[in-house]
Design an enzyme around this catalytic site. Sequence first.
Site, PDB file in Angstrom:
ATOM      1  N   HIS A  80       0.804  -1.213   0.000  1.00 34.82           N
ATOM      2  CA  HIS A  80       0.000   0.000   0.000  1.00 34.82           C
ATOM      3  C   HIS A  80       0.845   1.276   0.000  1.00 34.82           C
ATOM      4  O   HIS A  80       0.341   2.368   0.279  1.00 34.82           O
ATOM      5  CB  HIS A  80      -0.935   0.006   1.221  1.00 34.82           C
ATOM      6  N   ASP A 146      -7.193   4.337   9.278  1.00 35.36           N
ATOM      7  CA  ASP A 146      -8.528   4.417   8.687  1.00 35.36           C
ATOM      8  C   ASP A 146      -8.798   3.221   7.783  1.00 35.36           C
ATOM      9  O   ASP A 146      -9.906   2.687   7.771  1.00 35.36           O
ATOM     10  CB  ASP A 146      -8.680   5.709   7.879  1.00 35.36           C
ATOM     11  N   GLU A 259     -11.636  13.174  13.866  1.00 32.42           N
ATOM     12  CA  GLU A 259     -10.936  13.455  12.617  1.00 32.42           C
ATOM     13  C   GLU A 259     -11.588  14.672  11.968  1.00 32.42           C
ATOM     14  O   GLU A 259     -12.467  15.307  12.542  1.00 32.42           O
ATOM     15  CB  GLU A 259     -10.962  12.256  11.663  1.00 32.42           C
TER      16      GLU A 259
END
Length: 510
Positions: A80, A146, A259
Amino acid sequence: MIAYLEQQHFVHDTDHPSLPSLTLDGTIDYRSTVIKDFGGLHSTSPFAVIRPSSTHDISTVIHFASQSPTLTVTARGNGHSINGQSISTNNHGLLIDMKSLNLTVNDVVLSNNNNITVDLNGGALWEDVLKRCLMSYGFAPRSWTDYLGLTVGGTLSNGGVSGQTFRYGPQTSNVTELEVVTGNGETVVCSGEENSELFFAVLGGLGQFGIITRARVVVQPAPDMVRWIRVVYSEFDEFTHDAEWLITRPEGESFDYVEGFVFVNSDDPVNGWPSVVLDADQLPDPSVMTRSDNPVMYCLEVALHYSKENCSSTVDTRAKRLLERLRFMKDTLFKVDLSYIDFLLRVKEAEKQAKANGIWDAPHPWLNLFVSKSSISDFNHFVFKKILKDGIGGPMLVYPILRSRWDERTSVVLPDGDIFYIVALLRFTNPYQKTPCVRDLVAQNHEIVQVCVRNGLNFKLYLPHYNTKEGWKQHFGDRWPRFVEMKLRYDPLAILAPGQKIFTRNNIGE
């Protein structure tokens, strides 16, 4: 299955003799396969992909590479990374697929400081960890990212931040012990008390000192449900004031998750008001969009955890008490209740949609920064309101974090100040629509960094990427000599993590 590979395939220099073969319990695939990471900006064909079945296999691979003057070893989790950090730099690379180490969640351990912990393989995906911990024990790690389609070793090598970081710190602050295979091929168990130098170097160390094969992670009883809330601000100073007030409140007197993000003040379905709603039935009144002439608006995203035994009126009371203290646009409150696991896997649902329309597999020129509180207003002025006023085709996250929740003995580099902000520009390119080319988006990322530099903003790149040694020296600042010292001690041949482009094989230097 025992895999076997002759190293003389790598040796093109006649001055070097053939080297011994590599025998593993796992598998070796040396077919020419082009591998990309999530960023889609770089690709390579490693000489071989190793799928180890044990820590011993990984140690064997590193010992094997050390006998060559050119071989490097890359530990790849779910790939990723954005700028090729998780791929080999050339055909002299051995790429270790860490996901081949099957997930095991060992018995819950009560550690000496009364933390409850579980042992996890470094190649385990956090989404699998969540499901297994909940199913087996009713516990869950207390700090997350997240997106949970990432490996344990991958996020611990970088930091690991999300809306729980203000309370529990990053994932690197929620691990009590590691098993690491160093660049010397040695398997070392380390913690804050045992082999602590290696322990703190590896956490946030970008894979430079060792490969994390096991992590002992702090967990806690998991809630059943989550009240997920979003509110909107037209003024940045009010948004930051409220966000900072929430993260500095004692536990029990704030939300469990905080957030925020910036969005375009328009009806653009990707960049504008529709990206704020949590339910299709919650579309805002059209008059709200014209109430402010600011090109961008600010969304504060918060959540409360609760158990099924709590009646809805109790949760309503807690949420109302906190929301009454905030200065958001009062008719812009969006909320939904969902299970804890569905909340944590919310990005997984977005991933499914993005894969269906081809966006997930398109290039992702993301940019992540830590910006000091002292500079975040200027960042809003120069970047959000000017450079990015039309959006980026994806989320523009911005929310505060407490420095006190970070253990500064780790290798992560932070900006100055007691409070700093994570800024994550998560661009998505659409292959089926007319959008800026990837080259232009990458150039815009460089422009943003240069604007920060020219205007004296106090910031550091998160998930950093530099192409020069000088860039890395500036990133680490006065911590650079220590970083080099650790490299010389634990990976003196610079075998590990070549995709970071910090050191080159056999040439660490200073």
